[in-house]
Design an enzyme around this catalytic site. Structure first.
Site, short mmCIF file in Angstrom:
data_model
loop_
_atom_site.label_atom_id
_atom_site.label_comp_id
_atom_site.label_asym_id
_atom_site.label_seq_id
_atom_site.Cartn_x
_atom_site.Cartn_y
_atom_site.Cartn_z
N ASP A 1 0.69 -1.34 -0.25
CA ASP A 1 0.02 0.04 -0.20
C ASP A 1 0.92 1.30 -0.07
O ASP A 1 2.03 1.34 0.44
CB ASP A 1 -1.08 0.00 1.31
CG ASP A 1 -2.17 0.97 1.10
OD1 ASP A 1 -2.40 1.43 0.00
OD2 ASP A 1 -2.65 1.12 1.98
N ASN B 1 -10.25 -2.71 -7.21
CA ASN B 1 -9.47 -2.14 -7.96
C ASN B 1 -9.86 -1.55 -8.98
O ASN B 1 -9.40 -0.38 -9.77
CB ASN B 1 -7.95 -2.37 -8.08
CG ASN B 1 -7.09 -2.36 -6.54
OD1 ASN B 1 -6.15 -3.10 -6.43
ND2 ASN B 1 -7.39 -1.66 -5.73
#
Ligand code: FPP
Length: 258
Positions: A34, A82
């Site tokens: 991340d 995503n």
């Protein structure tokens, strides 16, 4: 939360004995990579520049994981959620996956690393699906480490598919309801045959699982690291393994006295 940077050495992590050279590597480390977007934005760069820089960390960490004796390294590269990102970013990521699979397979073969994908490939562009099949075949003899790449991966969807397949088998009379065991569910997941992760790491300071390996993480240790993924390097992984070595894993039992 560990906020180490690559400049720190092993003894600088609180609570960790100095000279921790006899590390026991976790068999399986899974990483939520991340912070690529924030890394880029804080430098006035487009988000995709962060993902490109993140690919450098993928290379560094893969090499170091192998050197540390980690047998399975799982990287969360693209989630089922995503697709909701801006079109340009999604396209940029797809191009990065193409680039990686075309360019890196030779290196993986030379290093004895086998690649395997988890998730639902059916939603990926057809040429990427072909590259995934090719990469798995090309690296299939690799026996030093398995690099597991989660592409279009969502844990709830994976568990739901497993439940649906087992229900169908019961409906067909192929198995009895009593055959729906934990082992039977595990065998229907895309992680079938891969041991559960010993350690899940997430970079960028966020402390959540984001639909990653929910079933598989029943007894996993978690480590949240305060740097963004493009800053995570070989030393960061080593620090993480040192921190893992201080954990007391009891799997619901009690610690046996020596
Ligand atoms: C999360 O950061 C990262 C991703 C969604 C993509 C990760 C992909 C790579 C590092 C590319 C290469 C990977 C492989 C295995 C070939 P974010 O964009 O959510 O960061 P933010 O929270 O700061 O926005």
């Amino acid at each position: 939360m560990l906020g180490f940077s690559s400049k720190q050495n092993a003894s600088s992590v609180e609570g960790i004995p100095e000279g921790a050279d006899d590390l026991t590597p976790p068999a399986h480390v899974a990483i939520i990579m991340d912070g690529n977007g924030r890394w880029a934005q804080s430098r006035g760069l487009p988000r995709i520049a962060g993902h490109k820089r993140g690919l450098n960390s993928v290379r560094k960490v893969t090499r170091e994981a192998k050197a540390l004796g980690i047998r399975y390294l799982t990287l969360f590269a693209f989630s089922t959620e995503n697709w909701l990102r801006p079109r340009e970013e999604v396209h940029g990521l797809m191009d990065l996956f193409r680039f990686y699979m075309r360019r890196e397979c030779k290196t993986l073969v030379a290093e004895g690393v086998r690649i395997r994908f988890i998730g639902d490939p059916s939603q990926m562009p057809k040429d990427i699906q072909d590259l995934m099949v090719e990469a798995e075949a090309l690296t299939s003899d690799g026996d030093t480490m398995t690099l597991v790449v989660a592409l279009n991966y969502g844990s709830r969807a994976e568990i739901t598919r497993a439940a649906a397949r087992l229900s169908q088998k019961v409906a067909n009379g192929e198995i009895e309801p009593a055959d729906v065991t934990e082992e039977a569910i595990s065998a229907e997941l895309t992680t079938s045959g891969i041991p559960d992760p010993d350690l899940i790491l997430r970079t960028s300071g966020e402390q959540r699982l984001s639909n990653f390996l929910l079933w598989q993480a029943a007894y996993t240790e978690f480590l949240f690291v305060d740097c963004h993924w493009p800053e995570f390097d070989e030393e960061s992984l080593r620090q993480s393994v040192i921190a893992y070595n201080t954990r007391d894993r009891r799997f619901g039992g009690v610690r046996q006295k020596a």
